[in-house]
Design a protein around this motif. Structure first.
Motif, mmCIF file in Angstrom:
data_model
loop_
_atom_site.group_PDB
_atom_site.id
_atom_site.type_symbol
_atom_site.label_atom_id
_atom_site.label_comp_id
_atom_site.label_asym_id
_atom_site.label_seq_id
_atom_site.Cartn_x
_atom_site.Cartn_y
_atom_site.Cartn_z
ATOM 1 N N LEU A 409 0.450 -0.930 -0.254
ATOM 2 C CA LEU A 409 -0.244 -0.399 0.027
ATOM 3 C C LEU A 409 1.244 1.264 -0.096
ATOM 4 C CD1 LEU A 409 -2.954 -1.266 2.720
ATOM 5 C CD2 LEU A 409 -3.045 -0.385 0.224
ATOM 6 N N ARG A 410 2.167 0.575 0.571
ATOM 7 C CA ARG A 410 2.643 2.395 0.772
ATOM 8 C C ARG A 410 3.998 2.731 -0.005
ATOM 9 N NH1 ARG A 410 1.663 1.041 5.538
ATOM 10 N NH2 ARG A 410 1.227 2.216 7.230
ATOM 11 N N ALA A 411 4.169 1.268 -0.761
ATOM 12 C CA ALA A 411 5.191 1.467 -2.314
ATOM 13 C C ALA A 411 5.005 1.383 -3.647
ATOM 14 C CB ALA A 411 6.576 -0.118 -2.146
ATOM 15 N N GLY A 412 3.838 1.099 -3.568
ATOM 16 C CA GLY A 412 2.482 0.880 -4.695
ATOM 17 C C GLY A 412 1.877 1.922 -4.945
ATOM 18 N N LYS A 413 1.421 2.415 -4.501
ATOM 19 C CA LYS A 413 0.499 4.237 -3.800
ATOM 20 C C LYS A 413 0.325 4.619 -5.685
ATOM 21 C CE LYS A 413 -1.649 8.187 -1.319
ATOM 22 N NZ LYS A 413 -1.046 8.794 -0.139
ATOM 23 N N ASP A 414 1.431 5.397 -5.993
ATOM 24 C CA ASP A 414 0.846 5.862 -7.291
ATOM 25 C C ASP A 414 0.648 4.972 -8.260
ATOM 26 O OD1 ASP A 414 2.152 7.941 -6.119
ATOM 27 O OD2 ASP A 414 4.425 7.335 -6.684
ATOM 28 N N VAL A 415 0.693 3.724 -8.256
ATOM 29 C CA VAL A 415 -0.165 2.488 -9.055
ATOM 30 C C VAL A 415 -1.423 2.473 -8.778
ATOM 31 C CG1 VAL A 415 0.284 0.195 -10.260
ATOM 32 C CG2 VAL A 415 1.967 1.735 -10.148
ATOM 33 N N ILE A 416 -1.656 2.190 -7.628
ATOM 34 C CA ILE A 416 -3.043 1.114 -7.579
ATOM 35 C C ILE A 416 -4.017 2.290 -7.107
ATOM 36 C CG2 ILE A 416 -4.074 0.509 -4.591
ATOM 37 C CD1 ILE A 416 -1.364 -1.032 -4.023
ATOM 38 N N TYR A 417 -3.829 3.813 -6.532
ATOM 39 C CA TYR A 417 -4.731 4.471 -6.599
ATOM 40 C C TYR A 417 -5.405 4.929 -7.525
ATOM 41 C CZ TYR A 417 -7.062 8.453 -3.244
ATOM 42 O OH TYR A 417 -7.649 9.411 -3.520
ATOM 43 N N PRO A 418 -5.025 5.982 -8.376
ATOM 44 C CA PRO A 418 -5.183 5.718 -9.395
ATOM 45 C C PRO A 418 -5.572 4.775 -10.584
ATOM 46 C CG PRO A 418 -3.089 6.214 -10.344
ATOM 47 C CD PRO A 418 -2.782 5.911 -8.619
ATOM 48 N N ILE A 419 -5.276 3.782 -10.741
ATOM 49 C CA ILE A 419 -6.904 2.454 -10.353
ATOM 50 C C ILE A 419 -7.564 2.460 -9.539
ATOM 51 C CG2 ILE A 419 -7.390 0.104 -10.542
ATOM 52 C CD1 ILE A 419 -4.188 -0.584 -10.727
ATOM 53 N N ALA A 420 -7.912 2.724 -8.388
ATOM 54 C CA ALA A 420 -8.780 2.905 -7.670
ATOM 55 C C ALA A 420 -10.012 4.079 -8.500
ATOM 56 C CB ALA A 420 -8.102 3.109 -6.107
#
Length: 745
Positions: A409-420
């Protein structure tokens, strides 16, 4: 595997020999809920304050006037409160506590009473199926203070229903072993009690799971009088339905006017158990973003696994089957069987299938008691080792998953958040299930992601507590043969006490919240005119659940009439009629108000006798009376009486379900009353009944001839008289069944 019936304990022997353990359990409940006993706190958060407390106060008032709350004038321009069900007007404990005690004491002590019913019922049930007293005590503690209480503190109406389920299981077991009429009569009374307790959806679940448990044991257990037991059980169900008809028939009548009729398929999937929700078996604080909690203490998980290890008797299989069925149902849209059932039946009225996790938690509590009983008996060494290994590796996987999710969740926020974000934009907003704007859901996404980061932070005190509980529990399993059983109970009790701080006690509020010091509220209460209030809540406040000085249905407590309502059975047509005025919450969503609609519907406000508007934002079209804490009280100076069409109309008398008017008509005309027209309302002019004509499909109107007349509107319930006759007959049969036991004795 052997299906031989376990050596069940005779109920009479249990009652005589277990008094000490029962008193100890009562003491635990007393200590745990001490603040309820002293009235320091009550269940007064969320729906408790918005529905159950004010409605209970109305019931208390009606009881003391020797009436039933058939009609409540304080919401929706009139509402058939008894038919809605949650007030529990026919529920005997309600009538006893509210009839004999001051209101706040009755409200709290009835909650304590149901904890006692549930705990003692659970204890005697597991003793009945052959478990030791200490194991029964531990199981009862897990049941009362683990996630099963999620069904209890969900609201007090669900508590009133579900508290009787362990006693139901106890009576089913007694009936299967010896189908005496007394068990039939007692089971019928228990089933009827839960049916009138106030939560019809849970009541139907109660019937369903009780029938499943009975049928499973009937076919799998080595009972000798199966056919007689089946007839006895069927008669008990039949009697209970007859006993509860005075509640069911008005409820079914009201439901036809609600949004639940012709609802969409998506409604049936709302509140499904996310598979990740099983993580709350170890991390209960995750319930906030997973939408559920499923916690029986960490050590309770080990004991439940132990209960399934080794040989299984018919009761173990029955509880396991009940657990599997309830979990499959709770998964909702994530379970293909549930989806197939919904699509084939087109039954969409019930939402939040995860509610049945109560039954899953009950089953885990029973299995934990069974596992503890095996531990106390010395158990099978290989079985204990195998169970410990399963528990150890399961705990290790959970901890590794927790660590990995935090890093991801911390390391991949830049990828996960836009998808969400993209998912929210394409699936949310503008639907029946997601009625608010996209901006509201995007803001909610941000808050959910922040919570995810917080709940995977190793320095979060709640996470430290959860990890500590896992480590202590794992170590305790390695010392299982060397430590006292009471140490096990102590570890689990401490674990559940800490869990209770975010579950049961998360519903605590001081009784001061029911008597807020509010200048706005005081000004409304001190106005003695006959008017209504509109709680004007914009979309942002509606989504956040911002608490206003007065709001539906809390307004019932200070006896302020509000055009809004909060009930799953709010009338669909009424919600559509108010439109952008908002203030109607049918438990699907709270309709927000818009300033445009408020301006365009000034005449509607006048027709509904809305004199005051409580707003969370400034309004320019009304007269500001006062402001406090970001809330504004406005006066609608164009408001008029709720009686229109006839110039000279005076209200002579008003009480629940009856209005008496004196009219002086200069010419014949139509008297329109801005009160809901609902089946049962009758009108009389000078003692002669006249036809009520629906006005705009919702309100009441009558033709009044020229001259002076006395006009009466009366809410009648004679159409339900037959249900009371049937209920009386069924009650008589129940008493005959119970009295047959004393004659045989």
């Amino acid at each position: 595997m052997s299906m031989k019936l376990d050596k069940t304990k005779k109920l009479g022997a249990i009652l005589r020999g277990d008094l000490g353990f029962v008193l100890l359990l009562c003491g635990v409940i007393f200590v745990y809920l001490f603040d309820l006993f002293t009235l320091r706190y009550g269940f007064l958060s969320g729906d408790h304050l918005a529905q159950h407390y004010p409605w209970a106060s109305f019931l208390w008032d009606e009881i003391h006037h020797l009436r039933l709350p058939w009609w409540c004038p304080f919401n929706q321009c009139g509402f058939p409160l008894l038919a809605e069900g949650q007030v529990g007007a026919f529920y005997p404990p309600n009538l006893i506590f509210l009839g004999l005690l001051p209101f706040d004491i009755a409200y709290n002590y009835e909650v304590l009473f149901h904890y006692l019913v549930a705990g003692v019922g659970f204890y005697f049930y597991v003793r009945r199926i052959g478990l030791r007293s200490v194991a029964a005590l531990l199981g009862a503690v897990i049941f009362l203070f683990g996630s099963a209480q999620g069904g209890f503190s969900y609201n007090i109406t669900s508590q009133r229903v579900l508290a009787w389920f362990p006693i139901c299981l106890l009576l089913i077991d007694c009936m299967l072993e010896n189908p005496r009429p007394v068990y039939c009569g007692l089971l019928a009374l228990v089933l009827a009690l839960q049916a009138v307790a106030g939560y019809q959806q849970f009541s139907i679940y109660f019937y369903g799971f009780a029938c499943f448990y009975f049928i499973f044991l009937l076919f799998k257990g080595p009972y000798e009088q199966k056919f007689k037991s089946f007839l006895s059980f069927a008669l008990a169900v039949f009697l209970s339905i007859g006993l509860s008809l005075p509640q069911w028939i008005p409820f079914l009548e009201l439901s036809q006017f609600s949004s639940r009729v012709n609802s969409v398929e998506a409604l049936a999937y709302v509140g499904s158990l996310n598979p990740f929700g099983f993580a709350t078996l170890y991390f209960p604080s995750w319930h906030g973003f997973l939408g559920t909690d499923f916690y029986v203490s960490v050590l309770g998980v080990f004991l439940a696994i132990s209960g399934l290890a080794g040989r299984k008797n018919c009761h173990t299989w029955a509880v396991l089957a009940l657990l599997v069925v309830s979990l499959l149902y709770a998964l909702g849209k994530f379970d293909p069987l549930y989806v197939a059932f919904i699509k084939s039946t087109h039954f969409y009225a019930f939402r939040v299938p995860a509610k049945v996790l109560f039954f899953s938690s009950l089953c885990l509590s029973i299995l934990a008691a069974m596992g503890f009983d095996k531990v106390l008996s010395g158990g099978e060494d290989q079985s204990v080792k195998r169970t410990r290994n399963i528990f150890f590796w399961l705990s290790a996987i959970v901890l590794l998953g927790f660590a990995a999710s935090g890093i991801l969740l911390r390391a991949g926020k830049d990828v996960i958040y836009p998808i969400a974000e993209q998912y929210v934009k394409s699936h949310f907003g503008g639907s029946v299930i997601h009625p608010y704007s996209i901006e509201v859901y995007l803001a909610k996404l941000k808050s959910v992601y922040d919570v995810l980061l917080l709940q995977t932070d190793i320095f979060n005190p709640r996470i430290i507590t959860a990890v500590s509980a896992i480590i202590v529990s794992v170590f305790a399993t390695f010392w299982i043969k060397r430590i006292s059983p009471w140490v096990f109970i102590l570890i689990i009790s401490v674990d559940l006490f800490l869990f209770g701080l975010i579950s049961v006690k998360g519903n605590y509020e001081s009784f001061a919240v029911t008597r807020p010091k509010s200048k706005i509220l005081d000004m409304i209460k001190h106005d003695k005119a006959r008017f209504r209030v509109l709680t004007f809540m914009n979309e942002a406040d509606a989504q956040k659940g911002r608490q206003y000085p007065s709001f539906p249905n809390f307004n019932v407590y200070p006896r302020i009439e509000d055009v809004g309502i909060y009930s799953p059975f709010a009338m669909k047509l009424y919600k559509q009629f108010l439109g952008g005025l908002g203030s109607v919450n049918d438990s699907l969503f709270l309709s927000a108000g818009s300033r445009k609609a408020l301006f365009e519907k000034r005449e509607l406000l006048n027709f509904l006798s809305v004199k005051y508007i409580v707003s969370g934002e400034p309004l320019s079209d009304f007269s500001l009376i006062c402001e406090e804490n970001g809330f504004y009280l406005y006066e609608n100076r164009d408001w008029h009486s709720r009686y229109s069409g006839i110039d000279d109309v005076k209200e002579v008398e008003r009480k629940s379900g009856r209005v008496l008017l004196q009219a002086n008509a200069k010419e014949s005309g139509e008297l329109v009353v801005s009160e809901i027209n609902y089946p049962g309302w009758k009108s009389f002019i000078d003692g002669k009944e006249v036809v009520i004509k629906p006005y705009q499909g919702l309100f009441r109107s009558v033709d009044v001839p020229m001259g002076a007349h006395q006009i009466e509107f009366r809410y009648t319930v004679s159409r339900f008289n037959w249900t009371f006759v049937v209920a009386g007959l069924m009650l008589g049969v129940c008493f005959l069944c119970i009295l047959s036991y004393s004659r045989l004795s």
